[in-house]
Structures are given as structure tokens and as C-alpha cells.
Design a protein around this motif. Structure first.
Motif, PDB file in Angstrom:
ATOM      1  N   ARG A 200       5.510   3.408   0.617  1.00 40.97           N
ATOM      2  CA  ARG A 200       4.235   2.761   0.922  1.00 40.97           C
ATOM      3  C   ARG A 200       3.111   3.696   0.539  1.00 40.97           C
ATOM      4  NH1 ARG A 200       2.806   1.902   6.411  1.00 40.97           N
ATOM      5  NH2 ARG A 200       4.562   3.212   7.008  1.00 40.97           N
ATOM      6  N   GLU A 211      -6.181   0.203   3.775  1.00 38.88           N
ATOM      7  CA  GLU A 211      -5.025  -0.628   3.428  1.00 38.88           C
ATOM      8  C   GLU A 211      -3.757   0.191   3.236  1.00 38.88           C
ATOM      9  OE1 GLU A 211      -6.123  -3.892   0.343  1.00 38.88           O
ATOM     10  OE2 GLU A 211      -7.795  -2.566   0.765  1.00 38.88           O
ATOM     11  N   VAL A 213      -0.192  -0.376   1.250  1.00 41.56           N
ATOM     12  CA  VAL A 213       0.399  -1.314   0.288  1.00 41.56           C
ATOM     13  C   VAL A 213       1.688  -0.755  -0.302  1.00 41.56           C
ATOM     14  CG1 VAL A 213      -1.842  -2.264  -0.373  1.00 41.56           C
ATOM     15  CG2 VAL A 213      -0.874  -0.344  -1.649  1.00 41.56           C
ATOM     16  N   ALA A 214       2.478  -1.621  -0.866  1.00 46.67           N
ATOM     17  CA  ALA A 214       3.684  -1.184  -1.565  1.00 46.67           C
ATOM     18  C   ALA A 214       3.301  -0.696  -2.955  1.00 46.67           C
ATOM     19  CB  ALA A 214       4.662  -2.349  -1.667  1.00 46.67           C
ATOM     20  N   ASP A 216       4.429  -1.348  -5.809  1.00 50.37           N
ATOM     21  CA  ASP A 216       4.374  -2.411  -6.812  1.00 50.37           C
ATOM     22  C   ASP A 216       3.007  -3.076  -6.862  1.00 50.37           C
ATOM     23  OD1 ASP A 216       6.926  -1.988  -7.509  1.00 50.37           O
ATOM     24  OD2 ASP A 216       7.763  -3.446  -6.075  1.00 50.37           O
ATOM     25  N   VAL A 217       2.424  -3.242  -5.689  1.00 48.71           N
ATOM     26  CA  VAL A 217       1.119  -3.888  -5.630  1.00 48.71           C
ATOM     27  C   VAL A 217       0.097  -3.096  -6.448  1.00 48.71           C
ATOM     28  CG1 VAL A 217      -0.722  -4.615  -4.077  1.00 48.71           C
ATOM     29  CG2 VAL A 217       1.669  -4.828  -3.367  1.00 48.71           C
ATOM     30  N   LEU A 218       0.189  -1.763  -6.348  1.00 53.38           N
ATOM     31  CA  LEU A 218      -0.752  -0.926  -7.092  1.00 53.38           C
ATOM     32  C   LEU A 218      -0.515  -1.008  -8.580  1.00 53.38           C
ATOM     33  CD1 LEU A 218      -1.350   2.476  -5.394  1.00 53.38           C
ATOM     34  CD2 LEU A 218      -2.714   0.408  -5.387  1.00 53.38           C
ATOM     35  N   ARG A 219       0.736  -1.088  -8.930  1.00 48.99           N
ATOM     36  CA  ARG A 219       1.041  -1.153 -10.355  1.00 48.99           C
ATOM     37  C   ARG A 219       0.441  -2.420 -10.947  1.00 48.99           C
ATOM     38  NH1 ARG A 219       6.364   0.563  -8.621  1.00 48.99           N
ATOM     39  NH2 ARG A 219       6.534   2.785  -9.045  1.00 48.99           N
ATOM     40  N   ASP A 220       0.485  -3.496 -10.160  1.00 50.11           N
ATOM     41  CA  ASP A 220      -0.010  -4.754 -10.688  1.00 50.11           C
ATOM     42  C   ASP A 220      -1.519  -4.871 -10.564  1.00 50.11           C
ATOM     43  OD1 ASP A 220       2.595  -5.240 -11.121  1.00 50.11           O
ATOM     44  OD2 ASP A 220       2.905  -6.380  -9.264  1.00 50.11           O
ATOM     45  N   ASP A 221      -2.081  -4.141  -9.613  1.00 55.67           N
ATOM     46  CA  ASP A 221      -3.506  -4.329  -9.348  1.00 55.67           C
ATOM     47  C   ASP A 221      -4.202  -2.986  -9.123  1.00 55.67           C
ATOM     48  OD1 ASP A 221      -5.987  -5.100  -8.675  1.00 55.67           O
ATOM     49  OD2 ASP A 221      -5.452  -6.029  -6.758  1.00 55.67           O
TER      50      ASP A 221
END
Ligand SMILES: Nc1ncnc2c1ncn2[C@@H]1O[C@H](COP(=O)(O)OP(=O)(O)OP(=O)(O)O)[C@@H](O)[C@H]1O
Ligand SMILES: [Mg+2]
Lengths: 243, 292
Positions: A200, A211, A213-214, A216-221
Motif C-alpha cells: 500500500r 489517501e 492506495v494500492a 496499481d492505482v498509482l501506476r494507472d493514475d
């Protein structure tokens, strides 16, 4: 489980941590990201009792850390690797490790396990810590924290100033400890490196926990990163690190 | 007496004085090194050691037995007093360098006045535990002074061993180099400070005990060793143990020789001049490391 609730910390009259909260299970790696001066180091010091909390609760499993004097905190099973390493540079490598071992009365068996992770230190036991190379010093600082056989590990920018192969060693160590069930808080400026080990990501801004976040979320956004850390991380680079 | 034996005598006197000075200065430099505290009342621990030695010797009666009791009990009493001072004063000031200087100046006068009230203004002597003389071809020399040098040498060695080779010493050195990180590794820094302050006081107290049979116990006797200790600690490098011991021998022996052949005043002038030169040209001391 390491838990921080409603933590408020001050340097004199200046408030640095505001209602900070986080939760961390065994075997979980939490990466703390935030700008310079956001309060990351202060949070780790507060967990160690080196900066006293004005209010809030700190607990590790059943132990109420905020009620303990600073020197009793590591004995609960927290290993700390401070920013800038903070080795006892006049002491030898062996003596630095000895101090780690003494914190929780660990002996030769523990030392042996730690040295298997960092074999370079074995050849340098009698050398003064201050004369080690930067990479070796970081390994020693990590090794010293592991000598406590910690349940929770706090790493403050452990890859600062290291070359890629040394960074890999440190990150691999984090992965291995994760497998052993150690809860780790990793403060890291190298976002790409952090994303490869973190379960995380927790953002900290002006001493507040924001926030979580995981990876993956950062990689996408990457907009989140841009907002909290002020860097644009290229998608391509993240992609490379993932493979 | 011709020049050769005269010089030998001066060297012997200087060496004995140097051993006692080394003990006292070691205590001062240890406290400064680990706690970053300049203890202006250090000489009073020396004086208390001597005064309690007189008291114990007086109580026991028999010189040899009295000395034995004094050499053990006197440092313990003084160490206990140091623990109380640490708890009641130094810790309250959070060991801030400036505040503790002022506090220990106050302490110096308080201890002196207490001794003046309860012990009085007289200089009182204690009989040496042994009174054989070592007969050299040119002169006889007090056997007790050799015992003093021997005990002091043993204590210096023991202190060095304790600091360099034991776990307790390791804890002390870690605290000295980085007290915050030491805490992060479970070292109870305030207990280390209390122990170091007591140890420093005890070293001075033992030096005081050893000196009474030679010099008498007097409530103002702490000033001279304080001054000399500061000279030694500055020349040796603040906080450097090795430096303090080497400097104690340089100052002690040259003081002995210059005092015999010229005058004690000249010796003090030269020592003070040396301090000034060291402060100008090598402020970290001749043997001190660079400031951290
Ligand atoms: N000992 C101190 N006394 C006063 N203020 C301090 C002290 N230490 C840190 N601060 C202030 O507290 C704030 C948070 O500092 P902290 O070291 O926790 O930041 P950080 O997030 O670790 O930053 P960096 O990424 O640069 O390491 C900063 O504004 C800093 O100036
Ligand atoms: Mg920081």
C-alpha cells in the motif's frame, strides 16, 4: 499489528503531525510518500518515542507504545533505520551490530542470520563503521535494525545515495522480511522502487495522513503522485519496474 | 644533593602527581565526553573524597584499616551524592550545556560551604597506611607515594578496560556518539548519564582519598585539581580519554620538575600559556578528534 491513531506532534510550538493515523499488519509493506518536510521522519521518530506525541495513540500488538519511555520502544520489537543512517561511526561494524543485538538480548544465532543477508559485512567486522562505503553503511544500518529480530521495521529513505545494485539488495531484504511476517514502513523518494515492494502507498501532506492506495492505482493514475509528491512518474518507467 | 638525584626526585614527585591528576582529569573528560557537561564542581568531588577519607580514617582508628575503608567507602558515598545531584539538578536542566555550567558553579559553592559548616576550616591530616621508605642511594622515598601511583595506574587501566572492552562501556560510547540513536536501540540514556556522572565523581573522589595522607584534607583543596584538570582536558582534547591521560603526564611531570628547579608559579604560567596556545592553534586539543 502496528497502529497509529490521532497522532499530534510538535517541535516547540510548531505542529508537524496532525491527527495522523495508519494501520499496518504483519507481513505488510507500507510505503510512505510525501514532499520534503511533510513529516515522514517525524512520524517514524514519534513511533520510536524520540519525538513525544502530544496526543494520540501508538500501539504494537497489545503494547501501548506511547506510554513507554523511548528506550523501551525498540524492546517491544521495532527496528529503526534512521534517515542518513546514523551509524555509530567511531565504533566498529561488530560493535554497531552488537548494540542492535543487545536491545532485545539476541545472540550469535541472530547475528548469523543477519550476516547471511549482508555477507559483505562479515569481512568488515573490525572496520570502523565511518570508513565503510555508502552502500555498506546502509547495509550496516539495516542489519543493525534487523539484529532486534523486529516485528515491525521502520526504514527512512534506505536507498538514499545508493547505486542500483545496492538498492536491489535493500529492496530484496524488505521482500524477504515481508515473507517472514515483518511489518515494514518504508519512507522512500524513489517512487518506482517503492512501488515494486509496497502493498500500500500512504500519502502524507503537511503532517496529515491522506489517501492510502494500492500500487496499481498509482501506476494507472499518476495524478495522485503529482499532487502529493510533485513528480510526474512516467508510465513507461513504472511498467519496466513491474516486470 | 647533586643535579642527577635532584632531577630523579623531581621526576618521581611529578609522576606521582601525574597519576593522581590523570585520575581526576579522566573523570572530568568522561563526563564531558559522554554528557557534554562541563562540571565546574568536579574538584569538589575530589575534596569530598579527601574529607570523607579523613572521617572514615578517624572513625576506624587503625591507619591501615582506616585507609582501606576510606578508599572503598569514600568513593561510594561521593558517587551516591553524584547520583542525587544528577537526578535533582542536571536532569531537571535536561543536561543543557549552558544551564549545567551555571548549576555546577552553584554546586561548587554549596558543597564547599556545607563542608565548611560540618567539617570546619582546618586542614586535617590522615596517617599514611604504610610508612616504609624506599631507600635509594641518594635519598629515601615515601613508599606510600609509590602505592598511590600503583593504585592510580590500576584504576586507569580498569577504567580503560571497562570502557573499551565491556558491554557497559560499549553502551557508554554509543550514548556519547549519538544519544538519540542509542535510545532507538534500547539504551536508557538517562541511566547511562547518571552512571557516567557518578563514575566521574568517584574517580575524583578516589584521587582525593589517595592524596590526603600526603596533603591533608581541607575544604578549599578542590580548586587546584579543578584548574589542573581543566588544563589537562583542554590540552588533551575535550572528551578524549587518551588525550587526558597523556596530557596529565605531560603537565604533571613538567610541573614537578619546573616546580623543583624553578618555581611552582613558573610552572603554572607555562601550563596556562600552553592552554592558550592550544586553544588558538588546535582548539580540538592535541589528541582530540575533530568536532562531530
Ligand atoms: N528538531 C526539529 N526542530 C524543529 N523543527 C523540526 C525538527 N525536525 C524537523 N523539523 C521540521 O518538521 C517538519 C517535518 O520534518 P521531517 O524531517 O519529518 O520531514 P520529512 O518528511 O522527513 O522530510 P524529508 O523528505 O526532507 O526527509 C519540517 O518542516 C522540519 O523543518
Ligand atoms: Mg525525512
Amino acid at each position: 499489528m502496528l497502529r497509529v491513531e490521532g497522532l499530534n506532534c510538535f517541535y516547540g510550538n510548531v505542529q508537524v503531525l496532525r491527527d495522523f493515523a495508519l494501520e499496518l499488519k504483519g507481513g505488510e509493506v507500507l510505503c510512505l510518500l510525501g514532499r520534503n518536510g511533510a513529516g515522514k521522519t517525524t512520524l517514524l521518530k514519534a513511533i520510536m518515542g524520540l519525538v513525544r506525541a502530544r496526543s494520540g495513540r501508538l500501539t504494537l500488538d497489545d503494547a501501548e507504545l506511547s506510554a513507554l519511555p523511548a528506550h523501551a520502544v525498540p524492546r517491544q520489537g521495532i527496528g529503526y533505520c534512521p534517515q542518513g543512517r546514523r551509524l555509530f561511526s567511531e565504533l566498529t561494524v561488530e560493535e554497531n551490530l552488537q548494540i542492535g543485538l543487545m536491545a532485545r538480548d539476541r545472540g550469535a544465532a541472530t547475528l548469523e542470520r543477519v550476516l547471511i543477508l549482508f555477507p559483505v559485512l562479515r569481512e568488515r567486522m573490525r572496520q570502523r563503521a565511518g570508513t565503510l562505503s555508502g552502500g555498506e553503511q546502509q547495509m550496516l544500518a539495516t542489519a543493525r535494525a534487523l539484529c532486534l529480530e523486529p516485528k515491525a521495521l521502520l526504514l527512512d529513505e534506505p536507498t538514499e545515495g545508493l547505486m542500483p545494485s545496492a538498492i536491489t539488495t535493500i529492496l530484496n531484504t524488505v521482500r524477504r522480511l515481508k515473507a517472514e511476517g515483518v511489518a515494514t514502513i518504508l519512507v522512500e523518494q524513489r517512487v518506482e522502487a517503492a512501488l515494486t515492494v509496497a502493498d500500500r502507498i500512504l500519502f502524507i501532506e503537511n503532517g496529515r495522513s491522506c489517501e492510502s492506495v494500492a500500487p496499481d492505482v498509482l501506476r494507472d493514475d499518476p495524478r495522485l503522485l503529482h499532487h502529493y509528491v510533485g513528480v510526474g512518474v512516467k508510465r513507461e518507467r513504472l511498467g519496466v519496474q513491474r516486470s | 644533593m647533586s643535579l642527577g638525584p635532584h632531577l630523579l626526585l623531581a621526576l618521581m614527585e611529578g609522576t606521582v602527581a601525574a597519576f593522581v591528576l590523570a585520575l581526576t582529569a579522566l573523570g572530568l573528560t568522561l563526563v564531558f565526553g559522554v554528557m557534554r557537561i562541563v562540571n565546574v564542581a568536579h574538584g569538589e568531588f575530589f575534596m569530598l573524597g579527601a574529607v570523607f577519607a579523613w572521617a572514615f580514617a578517624h572513625l576506624v582508628g587503625n591507619p591501615a584499616l582506616g585507609f582501606l575503608v576510606a578508599v572503598i567507602a569514600s568513593p561510594i558515598v561521593v558517587g551516591g551524592a553524584a547520583l542525587v545531584i544528577d537526578r535533582a539538578i542536571l536532569r531537571r536542566f535536561n543536561y543543557q550545556p549552558e544551564a549545567t555550567i551555571v548549576a555546577t558553579i552553584g554546586l561548587l559553592y554549596i558543597i564547599q560551604q556545607l563542608v565548611l559548616i560540618f567539617y570546619g576550616p582546618d586542614a586535617r591530616s590522615v596517617e599514611a597506611p604504610i610508612n616504609f621508605r624506599v631507600q635509594l642511594p641518594w635519598f629515601g622515598y615515601s613508599g606510600y607515594k609509590l602505592v598511590v601511583a600503583g593504585i592510580a595506574a590500576l584504576l586507569l587501566l580498569a577504567t580503560w578496560y571497562g570502557i573499551a572492552k565491556t558491554k557497559l562501556g560499549l553502551v557508554m560510547r554509543a550514548t556519547q556518539f549519538d544519544s538519540e540513536t542509542a535510545q532507538a536501540f534500547g539504551i536508557p540514556v538517562d541511566r547511562v548519564y547518571a552512571a557516567v556522572f557518578a563514575l566521574g565523581a568517584m574517580l575524583a573522589a578516589i584521587a582525593g582519598v589517595l592524596i590526603v595522607p600526603i596533603k591533608q584534607a581541607y575544604y578549599l583543596m578542590g580548586l587546584d585539581p579543578l584548574l589542573l584538570s581543566f588544563i589537562v582536558v583542554i590540552i588533551g582534547g575535550l572528551g578524549s580519554l587518551r588525550g587526558a591521560i597523556i596530557a596529565a603526564f605531560v603537565i604533571g611531570i613538567s610541573d614537578g620538575v619546573i616546580s623543583v628547579f624553578f618555581s611552582p608559579n613558573l610552572s603554572k604560567i607555562l601550563a596556562t600559556l600552553l592552554v592558550a596556545l592550544v586553544l588558538i592553534f588546535r582548539p580540538e586539543g592535541l589528541f582530540g578528534g575533530k568536532a562531530r
